[in-house]
Write an enzyme that holds these catalytic residues in place. Structure first.
Site, mmCIF file in Angstrom:
data_model
loop_
_atom_site.group_PDB
_atom_site.id
_atom_site.type_symbol
_atom_site.label_atom_id
_atom_site.label_comp_id
_atom_site.label_asym_id
_atom_site.label_seq_id
_atom_site.Cartn_x
_atom_site.Cartn_y
_atom_site.Cartn_z
ATOM 1 N N THR A 46 0.821 -1.205 0.000
ATOM 2 C CA THR A 46 0.000 0.000 0.000
ATOM 3 C C THR A 46 0.857 1.257 0.000
ATOM 4 O O THR A 46 0.452 2.299 -0.512
ATOM 5 C CB THR A 46 -0.913 -0.005 1.248
ATOM 6 N N HIS A 225 6.115 -6.498 -9.892
ATOM 7 C CA HIS A 225 5.409 -5.854 -11.004
ATOM 8 C C HIS A 225 6.034 -4.466 -11.144
ATOM 9 O O HIS A 225 6.230 -3.764 -10.159
ATOM 10 C CB HIS A 225 3.919 -5.834 -10.666
ATOM 11 N N TYR A 259 -0.452 0.391 -18.160
ATOM 12 C CA TYR A 259 -1.388 1.399 -17.640
ATOM 13 C C TYR A 259 -0.628 2.663 -17.244
ATOM 14 O O TYR A 259 0.583 2.619 -17.027
ATOM 15 C CB TYR A 259 -2.218 0.840 -16.478
ATOM 16 N N ASP A 551 -27.042 -26.011 -3.229
ATOM 17 C CA ASP A 551 -28.110 -27.005 -3.392
ATOM 18 C C ASP A 551 -27.439 -28.353 -3.555
ATOM 19 O O ASP A 551 -26.449 -28.482 -4.258
ATOM 20 C CB ASP A 551 -29.046 -26.669 -4.558
ATOM 21 N N GLU A 650 -27.464 -42.186 -11.834
ATOM 22 C CA GLU A 650 -26.059 -41.950 -11.549
ATOM 23 C C GLU A 650 -25.562 -43.262 -10.957
ATOM 24 O O GLU A 650 -26.126 -43.748 -9.968
ATOM 25 C CB GLU A 650 -25.892 -40.813 -10.547
#
Ligand code: FAD
Ligand code: THG
Length: 822
Positions: A46, A225, A259, A551, A650
């Site tokens: 940062t 980088h 960039y 599910d 199955e």
């Protein structure tokens, strides 16, 4: 007196500071943030981040994180100095492929509610006058993107969190995590122990080292980088000042992995064009004294030769740079993961130890909010399946795998990627026992969680000629034709008219057993679990708010033994965490030691019955029942379930019998016209039958009634997780619905995540799509307002086109269940 838990946050970078802010905002006031570096410039990523924030991504959740970051940082300042400078974003195209992709990105932005439009070359140059008009074909302009001043934002967040009682302690290195009885109790530092009920590691690329302290694998790879700054650029002189820093939009030149942003009268250039440069934590530069903007542990020396091609490409795109030079540069360290997503979650072994790592500045506030919501409310408003550290299977967390895939993601970071684009390497990590046969049949494999999964079989190509007219595939556009084959039409046709074999081995299978198994499943699912042995139940796993966590199918194999067909490792992690501590439930992942063939089609019974002395008649093994049997002498469990919506089973067996089972079924089916069939047909058949895919069609953001699976909720069964939240909800009162669309032109196939327009305005997005072979038309499922009832006309945006579609009654195929129940 009510007290909140004692939280220690490791790391005072943009993630740790945001988390302290979010937690204190929610009234938690016993927060300590420790960092090995001095405050506020700790020397982590940062401290040097140039802070470009582009919100648009293929992922709804990641875009949501970014949008929240923009809104939050925009509201912050430090003594009047900005934390977010909303200069807008511009991504430019220099190739036709990129220009097309920008339209696709604009579609995602629309789906996720981010303003932006694709503009022509003149508008690009008007927005960013440094661009060479000859080079640019067009651009994607996003006015709400911009620059985060990350280090200053840390200061603003730190002040606010402090004012609410948080403590920040710099120059304190964490050496270990204390635990007792499987829970964290404190954080051991070079300045003593800090007691804690919850520890959150926000240690950025140091994450794996902190994870090691509790034996938790943190699958990220630190990589360098390059970022450089030019000297003065004459065209920029007088435009900005030290306060404002930048006025031009942040710029991306993805065709060259580049960039740009302004730094007053200089330009900052970031490049991903260089070779991947993984960094071992033991190689970090040693810094004498406090970190400065020029020297910190997260900065490696600039390797000029790696930057040289990027500098040439920059001068081509931005002619003003031709008279400037590169003044400074560094190889900054950041985190890469196997799939590019962040890592959020709690240790499976040590309760109370959490991580939030591999997070960009762009997503930092959103990730921190999600984690604060998880800790305080038990649930994040944005769904996290693509961010949860437990989304990976074990093989995906090994060092070799992380090394290779993270480097691959670095290389591909700006590439135009098709949604089905396969990894080229590592491959063949996990193969089913049918693999040799699949290769003989010319399987085209794609990879998922390390598994090789056939998408179609070249051996079926000759049958394309035999397709009846109404089954013949339509030509597709080049993009939707990628990683697809007309052979899928054959495999769908054979499934609906004869019989096909599907390799279901990669479907995650859990065995849940023991005296407490029934009670656990009963509490965690929406279905009635106390059924007879041999029952199979399709059921939902909800969170406390009624959102769909998963599910699953639950087969009762014995009094105290269940087999759960699950959606992935997140289900395993959830069941394990929820299991009682008294060892009354055992949970085993049996996927690898077993295998499964789906035998489906109207002739499935004609194929299987002659191979067995067991009764495979409709009465002998009813729909949604299972039993042990022998097929060709092989012990199997047959489950009468079909995700493609056909008669059949199955068929499970242990791995060593797999190939023999495949061979027996294949040989017996020859006269019936059996084919092996792959995922391309599978996905089409399940969608036209209306079966939802968790993760794509529905997530924790949706309740069962909206998602169209309310039939699986047995509100009367007694207590279960999520029941209270659903008490007042039913299918008639929901405000949005997962809706089935048919494509009006009968030929345009979309792929998913495209925006859907209702009365000309964006109203939802596509979740899954396919060509529905059985009805001869493309279809899509999409989230739409409930007002879009059957018959409503909508439009789907696909690249720069609008495709007309109509809301249809579902399911489109066999609503009476005649194919399955006979
Ligand atoms: P950090 O800021 O690294 O914070 C982690 C903290 O943990 C550090 O302060 C460290 O000292 C502390 N820590 C670690 N171990 C311990 C320990 N044992 N005890 C105590 N403390 C410890 N992102 C964007 O969104 N946009 C950009 O334009 C952008 N550009 C970038 C350009 C470069 C060159 C690089 C390298 C990165 C860029 N990033 C960008 C990525 C971004 O910088 C990071 O993803 C982000 O800053 C990570 O924040 P963090 O809080 O997770 O980590
Ligand atoms: N097979 C097995 N387990 C699974 C899946 C599977 N678990 C994960 C995932 N797939 C679950 N998804 C579904 C979705 C629909 C159905 C089965 C699994 C299904 N539904 C019927 C219906 O909606 O009409 C039956 C519903 C009912 O009778 O309750 O078959 O593929 N083993």
């Amino acid at each position: 007196m009510s007290t909140t838990p004692r939280v220690v946050i490791i790391g005072a970078g943009i993630v740790g500071a945001n988390l302290a802010d979010e937690l204190t905002e929610r009234g938690w006031n016993r927060i300590t943030v420790v960092d090995q570096g001095p405050l506020p410039l700790t020397g982590g990523s940062t401290s040097h981040a140039p802070g470009l924030v582009y919100q648009t991504s293929p992922s709804k959740t990641m875009s949501g994180f970014a949008t929240y970051t923009v809104d939050k940082l925009n509201s912050l300042d430090v003594d009047g100095a900005w934390c977010f400078n909303q200069v807008g974003g511009l991504e430019i195209a220099t190739t036709p492929e990129r220009l097309a992709d920008l339209h696709r990105r604009q579609g995602w932005a629309t789906s996720w509610g981010i303003p932006g439009e694709v503009v022509g070359p003149e508008e690009c140059v008007r927005l960013h006058p440094l661009l060479d008009p000859e080079k640019v074909l067009g651009g994607f302009h996003t006015p709400t993107d911009g620059l985060a001043k990350a280090a200053r934002a840390v200061e603003a967040l730190t002040r606010r969190a402090r004012s609410r009682g948080a403590r920040f302690q710099g120059s304190t290195r964490v050496l270990g995590i204390d635990q007792h009885g499987g829970r964290v109790t404190g954080v051991r530092t070079d300045a003593g122990v800090i007691p804690a009920d919850i520890v959150v590691s926000c240690a950025g690329f140091w994450g794996p080292a902190v994870g090691d302290m509790v034996g938790m694998r943190v699958p990220l790879l630190p990589m360098a980088h390059q970022y450089a700054r030019t000297g003065q650029v004459s065209e920029l002189v007088g435009r900005n000042d030290e306060q404002i820093e930048a006025r031009l939009p942040i710029l991306r030149h993805q065709d060259r992995d580049l960039y740009y942003r302004e730094h007053n009268d200089r330009l900052g250039i970031g490049t991903y064009a260089h070779r991947p440069m993984p960094v071992r934590l033991s190689e970090l530069p040693e810094i004498d004294g406090a970190p400065t903007e020029a020297a910190m542990p997260s900065m490696m020396p600039f390797t000029e030769e790696d930057f040289a091609p990027s500098w040439e490409h920059s001068k081509e795109l931005l002619p003003a740079l031709r008279s400037a030079k590169v003044e400074t540069g560094f190889n900054g360290i950041m985190s890469f993961t196997p799939d590019g997503g962040p890592l959020i979650g709690e240790s499976p072994d040590v309760a109370g130890f959490w991580i939030a790592e591999a997070v960009w500045v762009t997503h930092s506030s959103g990730v921190a909010r999600a984690l604060a919501q998880l800790l305080v409310d038990g649930r994040s408003e944005l769904e996290l399946h693509g961010c949860d550290v437990h989304r990976f299977d074990e093989i995906e967390t090994t060092e070799d795998y992380v090394d290779e895939t993270a480097q691959r993601n670095f290389v591909e970071v700006y590439d135009v990627l098709h949604p089905l684009q396969p990894k080229l390497s590592p491959r063949d990590l996990r193969v089913s026992p049918f693999h040799a046969r699949q290769k003989e049949l010319g399987a085209f494999f794609l990879e998922s969680h390390g598994w090789e999964r056939p998408h179609w079989y070249e051996a079926n190509a000759p049958l394309v000629e035999d397709l009846p007219v109404e089954w013949q595939p339509r030509p597709r556009d080049a993009w939707s034709a990628m990683f697809h084959s007309p052979i899928a039409a054959v495999e769908a046709w054979k499934t609906r008219t004869a019989v096909a074999l599907y390799d279901m081995t990669p479907l995650k299978r859990l065995e849940i057993s023991g005296p407490g198994a029934l009670a656990l499943l009963d509490r965690l699912t929406t279905g009635k679990m106390d059924k007879s042995i041999g029952s199979v139940t399709y059921t939902l796993v909800l969170d406390e708010s009624g959102g769909i966590r998963s599910d699953v199918t639950v087969a009762r194999l014995g009094e105290q033994r269940f087999q759960v067909g699950a959606n992935g490792n997140l289900d395993l992690d959830h069941f394990r965490r929820q299991a009682p501590a008294d060892h009354s439930v055992q949970i085993r992942d049996i996927t690898g030691g077993t295998c499964c063939i789906g035998v489906w089609g109207p002739l499935a019974r004609d194929l299987v019955q002659p191979l067995s002395h067991d009764d495979f008649s409709h009465e002998g093994l009813k729909y949604f029942r299972c039993k042990s049997a022998r097929i060709a002498g092989i012990p199997v469990t047959a489950m009468r379930v079909s995700y493609v919506g056909e008669l059949g089973w199955e068929i499970y067996t242990s791995a060593e019998y797999g190939q023999r089972l495949w061979d027996a079924l294949f040989a017996a089916g020859r006269d019936l016209g059996v084919v092996a069939a792959g995922r391309a047909a599978f996905n089409s058949l399940r969608l036209e039958k209306g079966y939802r895919a968790w993760g794509a069609d529905m997530t924790t953001e949706h309740n069962p009634y909206e998602a169209g699976v309310g039939f699986a909720v047995r509100k009367q069964k007694g207590e279960f997780v999520g029941r209270d939240a659903l008490a007042e909800i039913d299918a008639d009162t929901v405000s949005r619905r997962l809706s089935c669309l048919t494509i009006d032109d009968g030929r345009s196939v979309v792929l998913g995540s495209e925006p859907v327009f209702l009365d000309g305005a964006p109203a939802g997005y596509v979740t899954s799509a396919a060509f529905a072979h059985t009805i001869g038309t493309p279809i899509a499922y999409a989230w739409l307002p409930s007002s879009a009832t059957v018959g409503t006309q909508v439009e789907i945006q696909y690249f720069d086109r609008r495709i007309r579609a109509t809301v249809a009654a579902e399911p489109l195929v066999d609503p009476e269940m005649r194919r399955i129940r006979r």
